[in-house]
Design an enzyme around this catalytic site. Structure first.
Site, PDB file in Angstrom:
ATOM      1  CB  CYS A   1      -0.942   0.008   1.196  1.00 48.43           C
ATOM      2  SG  CYS A   1      -2.154  -1.308   1.115  1.00 48.43           S
TER       3      CYS A   1
ATOM      4  CG  HIS B   1      -2.933   3.722   2.941  1.00 52.40           C
ATOM      5  ND1 HIS B   1      -3.414   3.485   1.680  1.00 52.40           N
ATOM      6  CD2 HIS B   1      -3.072   2.554   3.625  1.00 52.40           C
ATOM      7  CE1 HIS B   1      -3.836   2.230   1.599  1.00 52.40           C
ATOM      8  NE2 HIS B   1      -3.644   1.649   2.769  1.00 52.40           N
TER       9      HIS B   1
ATOM     10  CG  ASN C   1      -6.941  -0.097   1.841  1.00 52.21           C
ATOM     11  OD1 ASN C   1      -6.218   0.343   0.940  1.00 52.21           O
ATOM     12  ND2 ASN C   1      -6.465  -0.729   2.902  1.00 52.21           N
TER      13      ASN C   1
HETATM   14  O1  UT7 Z   1      -3.902  -1.021   3.710  1.00 55.87           O
HETATM   15  C1  UT7 Z   1      -2.983  -1.604   4.559  1.00 55.87           C
HETATM   16  C2  UT7 Z   1      -3.147  -1.151   5.933  1.00 55.87           C
HETATM   17  N1  UT7 Z   1      -4.379  -1.649   6.503  1.00 55.87           N
HETATM   18  C3  UT7 Z   1      -4.891  -1.053   7.561  1.00 55.87           C
HETATM   19  O2  UT7 Z   1      -4.366  -0.058   7.970  1.00 55.87           O
HETATM   20  C4  UT7 Z   1      -6.086  -1.678   8.244  1.00 55.87           C
HETATM   21  C5  UT7 Z   1      -5.914  -1.548   9.736  1.00 55.87           C
HETATM   22  N2  UT7 Z   1      -6.966  -2.159  10.533  1.00 55.87           N
HETATM   23  C6  UT7 Z   1      -8.236  -1.689  10.565  1.00 55.87           C
HETATM   24  O3  UT7 Z   1      -8.583  -0.759   9.864  1.00 55.87           O
HETATM   25  C7  UT7 Z   1      -9.209  -2.310  11.563  1.00 55.87           C
HETATM   26  O4  UT7 Z   1      -8.489  -3.113  12.469  1.00 55.87           O
HETATM   27  C8  UT7 Z   1     -10.313  -3.175  10.882  1.00 55.87           C
HETATM   28  C9  UT7 Z   1     -11.279  -2.252  10.157  1.00 55.87           C
HETATM   29  C10 UT7 Z   1      -9.706  -4.152   9.912  1.00 55.87           C
HETATM   30  C11 UT7 Z   1     -11.104  -3.919  11.961  1.00 55.87           C
HETATM   31  O5  UT7 Z   1     -11.633  -3.005  12.906  1.00 55.87           O
HETATM   32  P1  UT7 Z   1     -11.449  -3.297  14.483  1.00 55.87           P
HETATM   33  O6  UT7 Z   1     -12.148  -2.216  15.176  1.00 55.87           O
HETATM   34  O7  UT7 Z   1      -9.975  -3.444  14.716  1.00 55.87           O
HETATM   35  O8  UT7 Z   1     -12.243  -4.656  14.663  1.00 55.87           O
HETATM   36  P2  UT7 Z   1     -11.705  -6.057  15.205  1.00 55.87           P
HETATM   37  O9  UT7 Z   1     -10.876  -6.730  14.168  1.00 55.87           O
HETATM   38  O10 UT7 Z   1     -11.137  -5.884  16.560  1.00 55.87           O
HETATM   39  O11 UT7 Z   1     -13.071  -6.842  15.349  1.00 55.87           O
HETATM   40  C12 UT7 Z   1     -14.058  -6.453  16.317  1.00 55.87           C
HETATM   41  C13 UT7 Z   1     -15.270  -7.353  16.163  1.00 55.87           C
HETATM   42  C14 UT7 Z   1     -14.916  -8.828  16.138  1.00 55.87           C
HETATM   43  O12 UT7 Z   1     -15.958  -9.522  16.824  1.00 55.87           O
HETATM   44  P3  UT7 Z   1     -15.730 -10.090  18.291  1.00 55.87           P
HETATM   45  O13 UT7 Z   1     -14.582 -11.039  18.208  1.00 55.87           O
HETATM   46  O14 UT7 Z   1     -15.400  -8.879  19.135  1.00 55.87           O
HETATM   47  O15 UT7 Z   1     -17.046 -10.716  18.617  1.00 55.87           O
HETATM   48  C15 UT7 Z   1     -14.956  -9.187  14.675  1.00 55.87           C
HETATM   49  O16 UT7 Z   1     -15.255 -10.556  14.449  1.00 55.87           O
HETATM   50  O17 UT7 Z   1     -15.904  -7.078  14.907  1.00 55.87           O
HETATM   51  C16 UT7 Z   1     -16.071  -8.302  14.189  1.00 55.87           C
HETATM   52  N3  UT7 Z   1     -15.995  -8.003  12.773  1.00 55.87           N
HETATM   53  C17 UT7 Z   1     -17.069  -7.647  12.047  1.00 55.87           C
HETATM   54  N4  UT7 Z   1     -18.383  -7.506  12.366  1.00 55.87           N
HETATM   55  C18 UT7 Z   1     -19.216  -7.113  11.387  1.00 55.87           C
HETATM   56  C19 UT7 Z   1     -14.902  -8.001  11.969  1.00 55.87           C
HETATM   57  N5  UT7 Z   1     -15.253  -7.652  10.721  1.00 55.87           N
HETATM   58  C20 UT7 Z   1     -16.590  -7.426  10.746  1.00 55.87           C
HETATM   59  C21 UT7 Z   1     -17.513  -7.033   9.766  1.00 55.87           C
HETATM   60  N6  UT7 Z   1     -18.803  -6.885  10.139  1.00 55.87           N
HETATM   61  N7  UT7 Z   1     -17.152  -6.776   8.484  1.00 55.87           N
END
Ligand code: UT7
Length: 332
Positions: free
Chosen positions: A114, A259, A289
């Site tokens: 990226c 980004h 993204n």
């Molecule tokens: O381009 C390269 C660089 N990439 C980035 O910079 C991405 C960096 N990371 C992020 O932007 C975020 O970490 C994400 C958007 C990918 C995820 O957001 P988060 O607030 O970190 O969520 P999480 O991974 O901690 O997940 C929280 C909850 C989980 O459920 P439990 O385990 O707490 O019950 C996930 O299973 O949200 C759940 N979850 C979803 N729920 C509904 C994960 N994806 C989804 C979804 N819809 N699409």
């Protein structure tokens, strides 16, 4: 005498097909509310079947050439920054060269995930320093939806396809309104954290045999929270670096193009740099993204829509797989 580099033309392209969060709600267990509050994304663009990186790059490159007042014949080098090339071989830059109707140029692909657009700018700067006659097309493009697992809700809601292109030359030709001086660029990486963001399957480290089924590792896999933390920390640090080296602080910047992975990351970086959110480019809501191309798309669209004006100091910053990260300082 040091040769300075100029950005002379800006262009971007996103595919026509719009995929909304509502459409993804029908595909996986997710919701518009979750995607919007956690990422800021409302919709993204998806390449049509058969529309490859060189096709998106062609559209963005034609616009960059028009903006620079050049034709393909004027180019000496073509770089495509991508992690999703048309094929392993030939390089997408060679395919683009053919599509632009030219031959005999230096053409190659670069992969800094990226961070590709900002890495590509610095490589073009190096070429121009060595050869002030060079006119380098830098096109960052990814069709990451070709490596998206549409059954994985943690990743499939995040990405979209697109291309952003610029022409880099020396400042031997006078700077015109709309051209930008590339004042400085900083690049960095940390391979020890590469396992946190991968697209492994089919590579020489994870080879596939004839008739093998495609597994999960063929698609993008990411430890989201870990990537989030490193993205904020490293983008802030490298922006502070490039600002300090040029006697500037965050508030001196007129426009910031980070980004476009997640609005929460962009907001956190801006806050730590002392930049108000109205100075932050945000295409993430409409395009998601777009990987290597996101900073290039943001730059081209911001210029086109008048958000960047002549005289503005513009800060770019990227972060991606590898990990790689980068910052650049432009003066319009
Ligand atoms: O381009 C390269 C660089 N990439 C980035 O910079 C991405 C960096 N990371 C992020 O932007 C975020 O970490 C994400 C958007 C990918 C995820 O957001 P988060 O607030 O970190 O969520 P999480 O991974 O901690 O997940 C929280 C909850 C989980 O459920 P439990 O385990 O707490 O019950 C996930 O299973 O949200 C759940 N979850 C979803 N729920 C509904 C994960 N994806 C989804 C979804 N819809 N699409």
């Amino acid at each position: 005498m040091k040769t300075h580099s100029l950005l002379r033309g800006l262009g971007f392209y996103v595919p026509e097909r719009v995929v909304t969060n509502a459409e993804l709600e029908r595909l996986v267990d997710t919701s518009d509310e979750w995607i919007t509050t956690r990422t800021g994304i409302k919709e993204r663009r998806i390449a049509a079947p058969g529309q490859a990186t060189s096709d998106l790059s062609l559209e963005a490159s034609k616009k960059a050439l028009a903006g620079a007042g050049m034709t393909p014949d004027d180019l000496t080098h073509l770089f495509i920054c991508t992690l999703t090339p048309d094929a392993y071989c030939p390089p997408s830059a060679c395919i683009l060269e053919e599509k632009l109707g030219i031959r005999g140029r230096a053409a190659m692909d670069l992969n800094a995930a990226c961070s590709g657009f900002v890495y590509g700018l610095d490589m073009a700067r190096a070429v121009v320093c060595q050869n002030p006659e060079a006119r380098v097309l830098v096109c960052a493009c990814d069709v990451l939806t070709s490596r998206t697992n549409w059954a994985d809700r943690r990743t499939c809601v995040l990405f979209g396809d697109g291309a952003g292109a610029v022409i880099v030359t020396s400042d031997r030709e006078p700077k015109r309104p709309g051209d930008a001086l590339i004042r400085d660029v900083r690049l960095s990486s940390d391979g020890s954290l590469g396992h946190l963001l991968t697209v492994k399957g089919g590579g020489s480290g994870t080879p596939m045999g004839l008739g093998d089924a495609v597994g999960d590792d063929f698609f993008i896999q990411m430890s989201g929270q870990e990537v989030f933390k490193h993205a904020v920390r490293n983008m802030v640090a490298i922006c502070e670096d490039v600002l300090a080296a040029n006697g500037l602080t965050g508030p001196d910047i007129d426009y910031f193009i980070p980004h476009q992975a997640n609005w929460r990351i962009m907001e956190a970086v801006a806050k730590k740099l002392g930049l108000p959110v109205d100075k932050v480019c945000a295409t993430v809501e409409r395009y998601g993204n777009t990987s290597a191309s996101s900073v290039g798309i943001g730059l081209a669209e911001s210029f086109e829509t008048g958000k960047i004006k002549v005289g503005d100091k513009v800060l770019l910053s990227a972060f991606g797989g590898g990990f790689t990260w980068a910052a650049a300082l432009l003066e319009f």
